[in-house]
Design a protein around this motif. Structure first.
Motif, PDB file in Angstrom:
ATOM      1  N   ARG A  84       0.822  -1.221   0.000  1.00 16.68           N
ATOM      2  CA  ARG A  84       0.000   0.000   0.000  1.00 16.68           C
ATOM      3  C   ARG A  84       0.847   1.258   0.000  1.00 16.68           C
ATOM      4  O   ARG A  84       0.388   2.322  -0.402  1.00 16.68           O
ATOM      5  CB  ARG A  84      -0.912  -0.005   1.218  1.00 16.68           C
ATOM      6  N   ALA A  85       2.108   1.175   0.436  1.00 10.41           N
ATOM      7  CA  ALA A  85       2.992   2.341   0.421  1.00 10.41           C
ATOM      8  C   ALA A  85       3.393   2.723  -1.000  1.00 10.41           C
ATOM      9  O   ALA A  85       3.778   3.853  -1.258  1.00 10.41           O
ATOM     10  CB  ALA A  85       4.238   2.064   1.255  1.00 10.41           C
ATOM     11  N   ASP A  86       3.328   1.781  -1.942  1.00  9.12           N
ATOM     12  CA  ASP A  86       3.607   2.040  -3.357  1.00  9.12           C
ATOM     13  C   ASP A  86       2.415   1.496  -4.148  1.00  9.12           C
ATOM     14  O   ASP A  86       2.504   0.453  -4.794  1.00  9.12           O
ATOM     15  CB  ASP A  86       4.905   1.349  -3.778  1.00  9.12           C
ATOM     16  N   PRO A  87       1.265   2.185  -4.092  1.00  8.41           N
ATOM     17  CA  PRO A  87       0.008   1.608  -4.563  1.00  8.41           C
ATOM     18  C   PRO A  87      -0.133   1.455  -6.073  1.00  8.41           C
ATOM     19  O   PRO A  87      -1.058   0.801  -6.530  1.00  8.41           O
ATOM     20  CB  PRO A  87      -1.046   2.579  -4.023  1.00  8.41           C
ATOM     21  N   LEU A  88       0.756   2.030  -6.846  1.00 12.57           N
ATOM     22  CA  LEU A  88       0.650   1.926  -8.295  1.00 12.57           C
ATOM     23  C   LEU A  88       1.406   0.730  -8.856  1.00 12.57           C
ATOM     24  O   LEU A  88       1.273   0.417 -10.039  1.00 12.57           O
ATOM     25  CB  LEU A  88       1.167   3.213  -8.957  1.00 12.57           C
ATOM     26  N   ALA A  89       2.202   0.049  -8.040  1.00 10.96           N
ATOM     27  CA  ALA A  89       3.090  -1.004  -8.539  1.00 10.96           C
ATOM     28  C   ALA A  89       2.769  -2.360  -7.923  1.00 10.96           C
ATOM     29  O   ALA A  89       2.186  -2.458  -6.847  1.00 10.96           O
ATOM     30  CB  ALA A  89       4.540  -0.639  -8.238  1.00 10.96           C
ATOM     31  N   VAL A  90       3.167  -3.395  -8.643  1.00 11.36           N
ATOM     32  CA  VAL A  90       3.135  -4.769  -8.137  1.00 11.36           C
ATOM     33  C   VAL A  90       4.546  -5.327  -8.260  1.00 11.36           C
ATOM     34  O   VAL A  90       5.313  -4.920  -9.127  1.00 11.36           O
ATOM     35  CB  VAL A  90       2.133  -5.656  -8.903  1.00 11.36           C
ATOM     36  N   ASP A  91       4.898  -6.241  -7.365  1.00 15.27           N
ATOM     37  CA  ASP A  91       6.217  -6.888  -7.383  1.00 15.27           C
ATOM     38  C   ASP A  91       6.053  -8.364  -7.661  1.00 15.27           C
ATOM     39  O   ASP A  91       5.229  -9.032  -7.021  1.00 15.27           O
ATOM     40  CB  ASP A  91       6.924  -6.727  -6.023  1.00 15.27           C
ATOM     41  N   PHE A  92       6.851  -8.860  -8.601  1.00 16.47           N
ATOM     42  CA  PHE A  92       6.911 -10.290  -8.895  1.00 16.47           C
ATOM     43  C   PHE A  92       8.328 -10.747  -8.625  1.00 16.47           C
ATOM     44  O   PHE A  92       9.276 -10.156  -9.122  1.00 16.47           O
ATOM     45  CB  PHE A  92       6.599 -10.561 -10.368  1.00 16.47           C
ATOM     46  N   GLY A  99      17.092 -20.743  -5.743  1.00 13.41           N
ATOM     47  CA  GLY A  99      16.738 -19.536  -5.005  1.00 13.41           C
ATOM     48  C   GLY A  99      16.117 -18.496  -5.912  1.00 13.41           C
ATOM     49  O   GLY A  99      15.607 -18.807  -6.992  1.00 13.41           O
ATOM     50  N   ALA A 100      16.152 -17.225  -5.480  1.00 14.82           N
ATOM     51  CA  ALA A 100      15.539 -16.141  -6.244  1.00 14.82           C
ATOM     52  C   ALA A 100      16.274 -15.948  -7.564  1.00 14.82           C
ATOM     53  O   ALA A 100      17.495 -15.821  -7.597  1.00 14.82           O
ATOM     54  CB  ALA A 100      15.543 -14.849  -5.440  1.00 14.82           C
ATOM     55  N   LEU A 101      15.512 -15.939  -8.650  1.00 16.27           N
ATOM     56  CA  LEU A 101      16.089 -15.758  -9.977  1.00 16.27           C
ATOM     57  C   LEU A 101      16.033 -14.310 -10.427  1.00 16.27           C
ATOM     58  O   LEU A 101      16.973 -13.797 -11.016  1.00 16.27           O
ATOM     59  CB  LEU A 101      15.340 -16.627 -10.996  1.00 16.27           C
ATOM     60  N   ALA A 102      14.902 -13.656 -10.186  1.00 14.49           N
ATOM     61  CA  ALA A 102      14.722 -12.282 -10.643  1.00 14.49           C
ATOM     62  C   ALA A 102      13.563 -11.641  -9.894  1.00 14.49           C
ATOM     63  O   ALA A 102      12.677 -12.331  -9.395  1.00 14.49           O
ATOM     64  CB  ALA A 102      14.440 -12.252 -12.136  1.00 14.49           C
ATOM     65  N   GLN A 103      13.603 -10.316  -9.828  1.00 14.85           N
ATOM     66  CA  GLN A 103      12.492  -9.566  -9.248  1.00 14.85           C
ATOM     67  C   GLN A 103      12.124  -8.455 -10.219  1.00 14.85           C
ATOM     68  O   GLN A 103      13.008  -7.775 -10.761  1.00 14.85           O
ATOM     69  CB  GLN A 103      12.862  -8.972  -7.900  1.00 14.85           C
ATOM     70  N   TRP A 104      10.824  -8.293 -10.449  1.00 15.05           N
ATOM     71  CA  TRP A 104      10.325  -7.269 -11.360  1.00 15.05           C
ATOM     72  C   TRP A 104       9.265  -6.447 -10.655  1.00 15.05           C
ATOM     73  O   TRP A 104       8.449  -6.976  -9.908  1.00 15.05           O
ATOM     74  CB  TRP A 104       9.717  -7.916 -12.600  1.00 15.05           C
ATOM     75  N   ARG A 105       9.267  -5.148 -10.918  1.00 13.45           N
ATOM     76  CA  ARG A 105       8.241  -4.238 -10.419  1.00 13.45           C
ATOM     77  C   ARG A 105       7.686  -3.494 -11.629  1.00 13.45           C
ATOM     78  O   ARG A 105       8.445  -2.943 -12.422  1.00 13.45           O
ATOM     79  CB  ARG A 105       8.818  -3.242  -9.425  1.00 13.45           C
ATOM     80  N   PHE A 106       6.364  -3.538 -11.753  1.00 10.97           N
ATOM     81  CA  PHE A 106       5.733  -2.796 -12.844  1.00 10.97           C
ATOM     82  C   PHE A 106       4.329  -2.383 -12.431  1.00 10.97           C
ATOM     83  O   PHE A 106       3.875  -2.702 -11.336  1.00 10.97           O
ATOM     84  CB  PHE A 106       5.738  -3.582 -14.162  1.00 10.97           C
TER      85      PHE A 106
END
Length: 191
Positions: A84-92, A99-106
């Protein structure tokens, strides 16, 4: 060259790899594709609330497939987060066996539009399969044209998760609590 029958066979294989699906509910609204809960129903889904009494910002973990070339699909786990602090974006965040391969925000709006049609350009493109709702798959192409990842995930769980984000922060209310004077001061301090 792109051949539709070959693509349909590949899509059928992706759907089979993602596992069984339940048919979507009949009460999907045509406007934005989100369910309108029946307030009289005893089965209305209760969403958790945060300390302020607002619906909690949802996160979920879903199985997905990343295209590994030719007809190879590699299983990965995809974490979907909304803050909710960054309400325009989603994180994948994508996790593989190591382990973690990649992180995307759009943009959340981009993902919402991608449920129904091809959207995006450049590094992020999202589109649904043309198959029936029970077999519907959502494709995400992330990265530059020459070095991109193609991912496939069932559309319905992403649709449900987006519905939870809209309950936490409805469309049009993303900037309702913004202190524009403070934002202006913050921007001017960084210049």
């Amino acid at each position: 060259m792109f051949y539709l029958p070959a693509f349909r066979r590949r899509l059928a294989r992706v759907v089979a790899l993602l596992g069984p699906s339940t048919p979507p509910p009949a009460d999907l609204r045509a406007g934005n594709g989100h369910r309108a809960p029946d307030p009289a129903s005893p089965c209305v889904r209760r969403r958790p609330v945060d300390a302020s009494g607002h619906p909690a910002a949802p996160s979920t973990r879903l199985p997905a497939l990343v295209h590994g070339g030719e007809q190879t699909w590699i299983p990965v786990v995809m974490d979907l987060r909304y803050d909710r602090a960054d309400p325009l974006a989603v994180d994948f965040t994508f996790h593989g066996p190591t382990g973690a391969l990649a992180q995307w925000r759009f943009s959340r709006d981009l993902l919402l539009a991608g449920l129904d049609q091809l959207v995006g350009q450049g590094e992020v493109m999202i589109w649904p399969s043309d198959e029936g709702p029970a077999d519907s798959v959502l494709f995400l192409r992330l990265g530059l044209q020459e070095r991109h990842a193609l991912l496939a995930v069932r559309r319905e769980p992403v649709h449900d998760w987006l519905g939870d984000t809209l309950a936490a922060v409805p469309l049009g209310d993303e900037m309702a609590g913004t202190d524009w004077d403070e934002e202006q001061r913050r921007i001017l301090r960084t210049v």
